[in-house]
Design an enzyme around this catalytic site. Sequence first.
Site, PDB file in Angstrom:
ATOM      1  N   ASN A   7       0.875  -1.177   0.000  1.00 10.96           N
ATOM      2  CA  ASN A   7       0.000   0.000   0.000  1.00 10.96           C
ATOM      3  C   ASN A   7       0.909   1.222   0.000  1.00 10.96           C
ATOM      4  OD1 ASN A   7      -1.806   2.028   0.446  1.00 10.96           O
ATOM      5  ND2 ASN A   7      -2.370   1.400   2.524  1.00 10.96           N
ATOM      6  N   LYS A   9       0.165   4.224  -0.485  1.00  7.52           N
ATOM      7  CA  LYS A   9      -0.513   5.445  -0.009  1.00  7.52           C
ATOM      8  C   LYS A   9      -0.203   6.587  -0.977  1.00  7.52           C
ATOM      9  CE  LYS A   9      -0.292   3.455   4.550  1.00  7.52           C
ATOM     10  NZ  LYS A   9      -0.254   3.597   5.984  1.00  7.52           N
ATOM     11  N   HIS A  91      -9.554   1.280   4.720  1.00  9.63           N
ATOM     12  CA  HIS A  91      -8.287   1.488   5.437  1.00  9.63           C
ATOM     13  C   HIS A  91      -8.527   2.482   6.571  1.00  9.63           C
ATOM     14  CE1 HIS A  91      -4.234   2.798   6.331  1.00  9.63           C
ATOM     15  NE2 HIS A  91      -3.814   1.681   5.781  1.00  9.63           N
ATOM     16  N   GLU A  93      -6.952   4.932   7.582  1.00  7.48           N
ATOM     17  CA  GLU A  93      -6.761   6.351   7.218  1.00  7.48           C
ATOM     18  C   GLU A  93      -8.001   6.904   6.527  1.00  7.48           C
ATOM     19  OE1 GLU A  93      -2.995   5.808   5.217  1.00  7.48           O
ATOM     20  OE2 GLU A  93      -2.135   5.266   7.156  1.00  7.48           O
ATOM     21  N   GLU A 162      -5.752  -4.812  10.530  1.00  6.53           N
ATOM     22  CA  GLU A 162      -4.763  -3.754  10.702  1.00  6.53           C
ATOM     23  C   GLU A 162      -5.072  -2.953  11.964  1.00  6.53           C
ATOM     24  OE1 GLU A 162      -2.555  -2.693   6.899  1.00  6.53           O
ATOM     25  OE2 GLU A 162      -4.295  -1.391   7.020  1.00  6.53           O
ATOM     26  N   GLY A 168       2.110   2.385  10.831  1.00  2.95           N
ATOM     27  CA  GLY A 168       3.087   3.462  10.702  1.00  2.95           C
ATOM     28  C   GLY A 168       3.766   3.842  12.011  1.00  2.95           C
ATOM     29  N   SER A 206       3.073  -2.040  10.592  1.00  4.25           N
ATOM     30  CA  SER A 206       4.508  -2.073  10.893  1.00  4.25           C
ATOM     31  C   SER A 206       5.162  -3.415  10.581  1.00  4.25           C
ATOM     32  CB  SER A 206       4.771  -1.654  12.348  1.00  4.25           C
ATOM     33  OG  SER A 206       4.385  -0.301  12.533  1.00  4.25           O
TER      34      SER A 206
HETATM   35  P1  PGA Z   1       2.615   0.349   7.805  1.00  6.35           P
HETATM   36  O1  PGA Z   1       1.182   0.590   7.106  1.00  6.35           O
HETATM   37  O2  PGA Z   1       3.160  -0.924   7.225  1.00  6.35           O
HETATM   38  O3  PGA Z   1       3.419   1.552   7.447  1.00  6.35           O
HETATM   39  O4  PGA Z   1       2.354   0.235   9.273  1.00  6.35           O
HETATM   40  C1  PGA Z   1       0.306  -0.465   6.891  1.00  6.35           C
HETATM   41  C2  PGA Z   1      -0.945   0.057   6.220  1.00  6.35           C
HETATM   42  O5  PGA Z   1      -1.299   1.211   6.445  1.00  6.35           O
HETATM   43  O6  PGA Z   1      -1.596  -0.670   5.442  1.00  6.35           O
END
Ligand code: PGA
Length: 250
Positions: A7, A9, A91, A93, A162, A168, A206
């Site tokens: 992903n 983003k 997601h 976000e 998730e 993140g 992460s």
């Molecule tokens: P990350 O993000 O691996 O940076 O924690 C995962 C995601 O948002 O799908």
Amino acid sequence: MRYLIANWKMNLPKEGIDRFTESLAPSTDWSNARVGVAPPFPFIGDVRGRLNERILVGAQNCSDHPSGAYTGEVAPSMAGAAGASFVIVGHSERRTLFAETDERVGSKVAAVFSAGLDPLLCVGEDSTTRENGGTVALLARQLEAVFAVLTDPPEEMMIAYEPVWAIGTGRNATPAMAAEAHEAIRRIVGEATRRKTSPIILYGGSVKPDNAAALAAEEQIEGFLVGGASLEAAGFLRIGEALEAAAPAD
Ligand code: PGA
């Protein structure tokens, strides 16, 4: 088969994506792990054209409407016409920064199926919910809202667990925590669809080259959705190698 989905983003610029696809193409002929990437909308077609057919290309979001006066939105069929075969939906976000409700996420999943694409539905709890012991109830709420609108549930569906506190942050769920949540997701989906839908459950939050092997060793984890560590091809490929080396998921 396990899945390793990037992903990106709103991160990689065009040149970064070009570099990434060049390094990715020759190195992912694995038998247990299938790779997918989710670029920003404008790059979907180009990325699809550069990668071999075994690599999946998807969108990071889409509208829940098939067409109409929705300035700035992209219909699932349009993402499909650009070359996407899957769409990340719900997601965290999107849920927190763009106020997507459980109901909106449900109607997006339905719209993605209607357009003939596969949703990759994201669910997961925030840290307060986990601390208060509300993780399973929250997962149930998020999943039930989706299956409430799917009149004809699919036989298979990709879901990413998730936990929001792990995205993140560098703080991944332990393999045991992820396994417990995945088991709960499997049970909730089974109950909501009268056992019709078998979920393929990825873990996201992460995931890095140095924790991928321990997570991949957990049978319940059928792949990874990777954000930060998907921005650089060498590290991303190391995560894929960890999945490939783990025992194959059914
Ligand atoms: P990350 O993000 O691996 O940076 O924690 C995962 C995601 O948002 O799908």
